[in-house]
Motif scaffolding. Structure first.
Motif, PDB file in Angstrom:
ATOM      1  N   LEU A  69      -0.756  -4.852  -9.676  1.00 35.46           N
ATOM      2  CA  LEU A  69      -1.603  -4.034  -8.813  1.00 35.46           C
ATOM      3  C   LEU A  69      -0.734  -3.226  -7.877  1.00 35.46           C
ATOM      4  O   LEU A  69       0.135  -3.771  -7.194  1.00 35.46           O
ATOM      5  CB  LEU A  69      -2.548  -4.922  -7.995  1.00 35.46           C
ATOM      6  CG  LEU A  69      -3.535  -5.747  -8.810  1.00 35.46           C
ATOM      7  CD1 LEU A  69      -4.291  -6.701  -7.900  1.00 35.46           C
ATOM      8  CD2 LEU A  69      -4.484  -4.844  -9.543  1.00 35.46           C
ATOM      9  N   PRO A  70      -0.954  -1.918  -7.820  1.00 34.14           N
ATOM     10  CA  PRO A  70      -0.157  -1.085  -6.930  1.00 34.14           C
ATOM     11  C   PRO A  70      -0.531  -1.358  -5.471  1.00 34.14           C
ATOM     12  O   PRO A  70      -1.683  -1.672  -5.172  1.00 34.14           O
ATOM     13  CB  PRO A  70      -0.546   0.341  -7.324  1.00 34.14           C
ATOM     14  CG  PRO A  70      -1.892   0.216  -7.937  1.00 34.14           C
ATOM     15  CD  PRO A  70      -1.947  -1.138  -8.565  1.00 34.14           C
ATOM     16  N   PRO A  71       0.453  -1.270  -4.569  1.00 32.61           N
ATOM     17  CA  PRO A  71       0.121  -1.451  -3.148  1.00 32.61           C
ATOM     18  C   PRO A  71      -0.766  -0.309  -2.665  1.00 32.61           C
ATOM     19  O   PRO A  71      -0.695   0.809  -3.164  1.00 32.61           O
ATOM     20  CB  PRO A  71       1.482  -1.425  -2.449  1.00 32.61           C
ATOM     21  CG  PRO A  71       2.414  -0.789  -3.412  1.00 32.61           C
ATOM     22  CD  PRO A  71       1.857  -1.001  -4.784  1.00 32.61           C
ATOM     23  N   VAL A  72      -1.624  -0.617  -1.728  1.00 28.88           N
ATOM     24  CA  VAL A  72      -2.547   0.377  -1.192  1.00 28.88           C
ATOM     25  C   VAL A  72      -2.300   0.507   0.302  1.00 28.88           C
ATOM     26  O   VAL A  72      -2.246  -0.479   1.021  1.00 28.88           O
ATOM     27  CB  VAL A  72      -4.010  -0.029  -1.443  1.00 28.88           C
ATOM     28  CG1 VAL A  72      -4.959   0.961  -0.800  1.00 28.88           C
ATOM     29  CG2 VAL A  72      -4.275  -0.145  -2.928  1.00 28.88           C
ATOM     30  N   HIS A  73      -2.149   1.728   0.749  1.00 23.15           N
ATOM     31  CA  HIS A  73      -1.984   2.027   2.172  1.00 23.15           C
ATOM     32  C   HIS A  73      -3.027   3.069   2.533  1.00 23.15           C
ATOM     33  O   HIS A  73      -3.133   4.099   1.883  1.00 23.15           O
ATOM     34  CB  HIS A  73      -0.584   2.568   2.475  1.00 23.15           C
ATOM     35  CG  HIS A  73       0.506   1.612   2.105  1.00 23.15           C
ATOM     36  ND1 HIS A  73       0.825   0.531   2.876  1.00 23.15           N
ATOM     37  CD2 HIS A  73       1.319   1.573   1.030  1.00 23.15           C
ATOM     38  CE1 HIS A  73       1.805  -0.133   2.300  1.00 23.15           C
ATOM     39  NE2 HIS A  73       2.127   0.481   1.168  1.00 23.15           N
ATOM     40  N   GLY A  74      -3.824   2.785   3.558  1.00 22.21           N
ATOM     41  CA  GLY A  74      -4.846   3.751   3.958  1.00 22.21           C
ATOM     42  C   GLY A  74      -6.151   3.517   3.228  1.00 22.21           C
ATOM     43  O   GLY A  74      -6.471   2.404   2.822  1.00 22.21           O
ATOM     44  N   LEU A  75      -6.898   4.583   3.047  1.00 23.76           N
ATOM     45  CA  LEU A  75      -8.210   4.491   2.424  1.00 23.76           C
ATOM     46  C   LEU A  75      -8.110   4.132   0.950  1.00 23.76           C
ATOM     47  O   LEU A  75      -7.141   4.473   0.276  1.00 23.76           O
ATOM     48  CB  LEU A  75      -8.951   5.822   2.580  1.00 23.76           C
ATOM     49  CG  LEU A  75      -9.217   6.278   4.014  1.00 23.76           C
ATOM     50  CD1 LEU A  75      -9.854   7.659   4.011  1.00 23.76           C
ATOM     51  CD2 LEU A  75     -10.092   5.285   4.740  1.00 23.76           C
ATOM     52  N   VAL A  76      -9.129   3.443   0.455  1.00 23.67           N
ATOM     53  CA  VAL A  76      -9.182   3.045  -0.950  1.00 23.67           C
ATOM     54  C   VAL A  76     -10.301   3.825  -1.629  1.00 23.67           C
ATOM     55  O   VAL A  76     -11.434   3.827  -1.154  1.00 23.67           O
ATOM     56  CB  VAL A  76      -9.459   1.530  -1.064  1.00 23.67           C
ATOM     57  CG1 VAL A  76      -9.591   1.113  -2.512  1.00 23.67           C
ATOM     58  CG2 VAL A  76      -8.366   0.738  -0.365  1.00 23.67           C
ATOM     59  N   ASP A  77      -9.970   4.485  -2.731  1.00 25.03           N
ATOM     60  CA  ASP A  77     -10.994   5.222  -3.463  1.00 25.03           C
ATOM     61  C   ASP A  77     -11.747   4.258  -4.391  1.00 25.03           C
ATOM     62  O   ASP A  77     -11.303   3.136  -4.628  1.00 25.03           O
ATOM     63  CB  ASP A  77     -10.387   6.397  -4.232  1.00 25.03           C
ATOM     64  CG  ASP A  77      -9.336   5.981  -5.250  1.00 25.03           C
ATOM     65  OD1 ASP A  77      -9.401   4.854  -5.764  1.00 25.03           O
ATOM     66  OD2 ASP A  77      -8.459   6.805  -5.543  1.00 25.03           O
TER      67      ASP A  77
END
Length: 63
Positions: A4-12
Motif C-alpha cells: 500500500l502506498p503511503p498517503v499524505h493529505g486528502l484521500v481520494d
C-alpha cells in the motif's frame, strides 16, 4: 497483502477503496467503542433523546 502506498493529505475515493480492500482482506476490524468505561453498541444511535437531556445539561441537571 498488497503493498500500500503511503498517503499524505486528502484521500481520494480510489485510494480509500484500495485501503478498504486490503483491510478487509487482512481481517482487520474496529475495536469496540468505549465511553467512560461502557461499551457503546450499535443500538445507541436510535436512543437520541431518550433518557438524556433534551437541551444541554449543566452539571448533569436538565436545563
Amino acid at each position: 497483502m498488497p503493498h500500500l502506498p503511503p498517503v499524505h493529505g486528502l484521500v481520494d475515493p480510489e485510494m480509500a477503496h484500495i485501503y478498504t480492500q486490503a483491510v478487509d482482506h487482512a481481517g482487520i476490524t474496529a475495536a469496540p467503542l468505549r465511553l467512560l468505561g461502557h461499551v457503546v453498541g450499535p443500538d445507541l444511535s436510535g436512543r437520541a433523546g431518550k433518557g438524556s437531556c433534551a437541551r444541554p445539561c449543566a452539571g448533569g441537571v436538565r436545563a
